[in-house]
Scaffold this motif. Structure first.
Motif, short mmCIF file in Angstrom:
data_model
loop_
_atom_site.label_atom_id
_atom_site.label_comp_id
_atom_site.label_asym_id
_atom_site.label_seq_id
_atom_site.Cartn_x
_atom_site.Cartn_y
_atom_site.Cartn_z
N GLU A 18 0.83 -1.20 0.00
CA GLU A 18 0.00 0.00 0.00
C GLU A 18 0.86 1.25 0.00
O GLU A 18 1.92 1.29 0.64
CB GLU A 18 -0.93 0.02 1.21
CG GLU A 18 -2.10 -0.91 1.07
CD GLU A 18 -3.17 -0.70 2.11
OE1 GLU A 18 -4.10 -1.50 2.12
OE2 GLU A 18 -3.09 0.25 2.91
N VAL A 55 0.47 5.77 -0.07
CA VAL A 55 -0.37 6.96 0.03
C VAL A 55 0.31 8.07 -0.75
O VAL A 55 1.44 8.45 -0.46
CB VAL A 55 -0.59 7.40 1.50
CG1 VAL A 55 -1.42 8.68 1.54
CG2 VAL A 55 -1.27 6.30 2.29
N GLN A 113 -5.40 13.35 -1.14
CA GLN A 113 -4.69 12.17 -0.66
C GLN A 113 -5.37 10.93 -1.20
O GLN A 113 -6.60 10.85 -1.23
CB GLN A 113 -4.70 12.12 0.87
CG GLN A 113 -4.14 13.36 1.52
CD GLN A 113 -4.43 13.42 3.02
OE1 GLN A 113 -5.17 12.61 3.56
NE2 GLN A 113 -3.85 14.41 3.68
N THR A 120 -5.00 6.51 -1.19
CA THR A 120 -4.35 5.27 -0.76
C THR A 120 -4.50 4.26 -1.89
O THR A 120 -5.60 4.04 -2.39
CB THR A 120 -4.97 4.72 0.52
OG1 THR A 120 -4.89 5.71 1.54
CG2 THR A 120 -4.27 3.45 0.99
#
Length: 68
Positions: free
Chosen positions: A9, A11, A57, A59
């Motif tokens: 993952e 961001v 933002q 993810t």
């Protein structure tokens, strides 16, 4: 021949847009992760300052093929 993939993952952030945040995350990850093949957007959000959108933002899940 079989292949093995890994997911991680990330961001990404941008003051311009969500799509720029995605591009920034992929571009930066590509400097240290080889063979990135796909991404999936997990979450989208933003930062508000003084009544204005200050930052986007996102993810991401990023998939890449492991080397033999």
């Amino acid at each position: 021949m079989s292949s093995v993939y890994k997911m991680t993952e990330l961001v990404g952030t941008s003051s311009i847009s969500l799509s720029e945040a995605v591009k920034e995350a992929i571009q930066r990850a590509s400097k240290t992760i080889r063979h990135i093949g796909w991404f999936e957007i997990i979450d989208q959000r933003g930062l508000v300052k003084d009544g204005q959108v200050a930052e986007f933002q996102v993810t991401l899940k990023v998939g890449f093929k492991l080397e033999d």
